[in-house]
Every structure is written in structure tokens, then in C-alpha cells.
Design a protein around this motif. Sequence first.
Motif, short mmCIF file in Angstrom:
data_model
loop_
_atom_site.label_atom_id
_atom_site.label_comp_id
_atom_site.label_asym_id
_atom_site.label_seq_id
_atom_site.Cartn_x
_atom_site.Cartn_y
_atom_site.Cartn_z
N TYR A 1 0.84 -1.18 0.00
CA TYR A 1 0.00 0.00 0.00
C TYR A 1 0.89 1.25 0.00
CZ TYR A 1 -3.82 -2.97 1.73
OH TYR A 1 -4.78 -3.94 1.89
N GLN B 1 0.47 5.29 1.43
CA GLN B 1 -0.37 6.14 2.26
C GLN B 1 -0.02 7.60 2.00
OE1 GLN B 1 0.04 5.84 6.57
NE2 GLN B 1 -2.06 6.54 6.84
N GLY C 1 -5.04 12.40 3.00
CA GLY C 1 -6.34 12.54 2.37
C GLY C 1 -6.79 11.34 1.57
N HIS C 2 -5.91 10.35 1.40
CA HIS C 2 -6.27 9.18 0.60
C HIS C 2 -6.30 7.89 1.42
CE1 HIS C 2 -6.25 11.00 -3.42
NE2 HIS C 2 -5.23 11.71 -3.01
N GLY C 3 -5.96 7.94 2.66
CA GLY C 3 -5.89 6.70 3.42
C GLY C 3 -4.83 5.80 2.82
N LEU C 4 -5.09 4.51 2.79
CA LEU C 4 -4.17 3.55 2.20
C LEU C 4 -4.74 3.08 0.87
CD1 LEU C 4 -3.61 3.28 5.41
CD2 LEU C 4 -2.43 1.21 4.73
N GLY D 1 -3.41 -3.73 -7.88
CA GLY D 1 -4.38 -3.12 -7.01
C GLY D 1 -4.95 -1.87 -7.64
N PHE E 1 3.52 0.81 2.89
CA PHE E 1 3.29 -0.25 3.86
C PHE E 1 3.17 -1.59 3.15
CE2 PHE E 1 2.77 1.74 7.92
CZ PHE E 1 2.37 3.03 7.65
N GLN F 1 -5.24 -8.04 8.11
CA GLN F 1 -3.93 -7.86 7.53
C GLN F 1 -3.00 -7.33 8.62
OE1 GLN F 1 -3.95 -5.66 3.86
NE2 GLN F 1 -5.37 -7.07 2.89
N PHE G 1 0.54 -5.45 9.38
CA PHE G 1 1.35 -4.47 8.66
C PHE G 1 2.78 -4.38 9.19
CE2 PHE G 1 -1.57 -2.11 5.91
CZ PHE G 1 -2.78 -2.63 6.33
N GLY G 2 3.69 -4.08 8.27
CA GLY G 2 5.03 -3.67 8.66
C GLY G 2 5.00 -2.24 9.16
N ASP G 3 6.15 -1.76 9.56
CA ASP G 3 6.23 -0.41 10.14
C ASP G 3 6.30 0.70 9.10
OD1 ASP G 3 8.27 -1.47 12.97
OD2 ASP G 3 6.10 -1.38 12.70
N TYR H 1 -8.47 -0.21 12.29
CA TYR H 1 -7.05 -0.14 12.60
C TYR H 1 -6.75 1.19 13.26
CZ TYR H 1 -5.93 -4.21 9.70
OH TYR H 1 -5.83 -5.47 9.18
N PHE I 1 -8.56 3.96 11.11
CA PHE I 1 -9.01 3.62 9.77
C PHE I 1 -10.01 2.47 9.82
CE2 PHE I 1 -6.27 6.18 7.18
CZ PHE I 1 -5.14 6.37 7.94
N LYS J 1 -9.72 -8.16 -1.35
CA LYS J 1 -8.83 -7.04 -1.12
C LYS J 1 -9.39 -6.24 0.05
CE LYS J 1 -8.17 -6.57 -6.09
NZ LYS J 1 -8.35 -5.67 -7.25
N PHE K 1 -9.74 0.75 2.32
CA PHE K 1 -9.61 1.58 3.51
C PHE K 1 -10.35 2.90 3.34
CE2 PHE K 1 -6.58 -0.41 6.37
CZ PHE K 1 -6.05 -1.39 5.56
N GLY K 2 -10.89 3.41 4.44
CA GLY K 2 -11.38 4.76 4.47
C GLY K 2 -10.23 5.73 4.60
N SER K 3 -10.54 7.02 4.56
CA SER K 3 -9.50 8.04 4.61
C SER K 3 -9.04 8.36 6.03
CB SER K 3 -9.99 9.32 3.94
OG SER K 3 -11.20 9.75 4.53
#
Lengths: 114, 114
Positions: free
Chosen positions: A35, A37, A40-43, A58, A90, A103, A105-107, B37, B91, B101, B104-106
Amino acid sequence: DAGITQSPRYKITETGRQVTLMCHQTWSHSYMFWYRQDLGHGLRLIYYSAAADITDKGEVPDGYVVSRSKTENFPLTLESATRSQTSVYFCASSRDRDLDQPQHFGDGTRLSIL
Amino acid sequence: AQKITQTQPGMFVQEKEAVTLDCTYDTSDPSYGLFWYKQPSSGEMIFLIYQGSYDQQNATEGRYSLNFQKARKSANLVISASQLGDSAMYFCAMTSYNFNKFYFGSGTKLNVKP
């Protein structure tokens, strides 16, 4: 329990350069994801992989390449970096496609392209 | 198409009070999963809670609960007895069996005031 690790944590590069972000997980999870990030767009999903040698696009795949020769690794390559690819990246993994699987996540990798 | 909407970009809550973070979703799939999250300022993504579309009861995990209203397509996160450490971005995410898949939200930025 190492989990999922991303490297590097921070990267600065110049436009036109190739850069590879690494992702390694120790859980033997089938699914892995990349992903980006942005404010304003999230992920937003770039690419994902259901298993070794199986990858799929994706939401925002343009300018990125992935591979998955081994279950535990899922590198993301920017073949010719552009300023618009400055972002936090991410990597994530999940055990399988069951709906109740979160899911993990890594850092993150903070990538700046000058 | 799958879509997640979080309409509150930022919220404040007094320490020890409860707070509700809104999330609405859009899907045509009968089977789907909803996740929340937390992303603190350090950047990592922390899984909080899961709700399945066929679950009869609202999910709870410690101080977190999910107010799931299927007919309204909403999955609001309720945090009881807010703590200073709850200050973070939150999120909402959704996955469905057919799409495999995460969407995600913003995000909502929560600030807990002492």
C-alpha cells in the motif's frame, strides 16, 4: 516472533532512479500486499500476491513492479521514480482469504523522491 | 464497487469519556468483513477489531466495540473510557469474499484531551 519487516525505514532518492523496497514476513502467510499512504487518501493498494509467483494489480499499480519468488518476500520496485511517488509505503500480510483474517502491517517505509 | 467512507477527518474527546468514530461502507457482496485499525503518530498500523457481515452480535475487544448496523451499512467504532494513548488516526477497512482485497477509508484523527 519477528512478524513482518520492511527495509529501509527511510529512503531519499532522485527522480529517474530505480529503488526497491523490501518486505519480509516470518509467518508463512499466503497473502501479501503493498500500500501507499498519502494525506487525504488513506491507504491505497498498489499490488498484492496470493502466493509465490502469483501477483495482481491493485488500485494504483502504475510505475511499480513486484515479484514474489519466495513466500516470505515481496519486494516493490519503482523502476524510474517520480516525485508523485513520494509517500509512505506499507507492506502487509494475511494468512489466507478468509473474511475474518486481518492484515498485519510492517512499520512502513518513508520514501522521498527529490 | 467497494467503498468505505469516514466522514470525520478529526475529532476531540475528553479523557475517560466514550467516543464514536463513524464508518459507512458500500458493497454488493453478501459476505464481507469490516475492520478497524489504529495508527499512532509513530506510524505503525495496529489491528483493533473485526466484524463479519453474518455476525449476529456486535464485536467487542476490551474498550473497543463495533456498532454494526447492517441495514444502514455502518460499522462505527466505539471507544469507551478514552485514554491519552488513544490519540491516533483510526481507519475503517472492508474486505469481501469476491474481491479479496482490503479497502480503507481516509481515516479519522482522534485527539484525547486531558
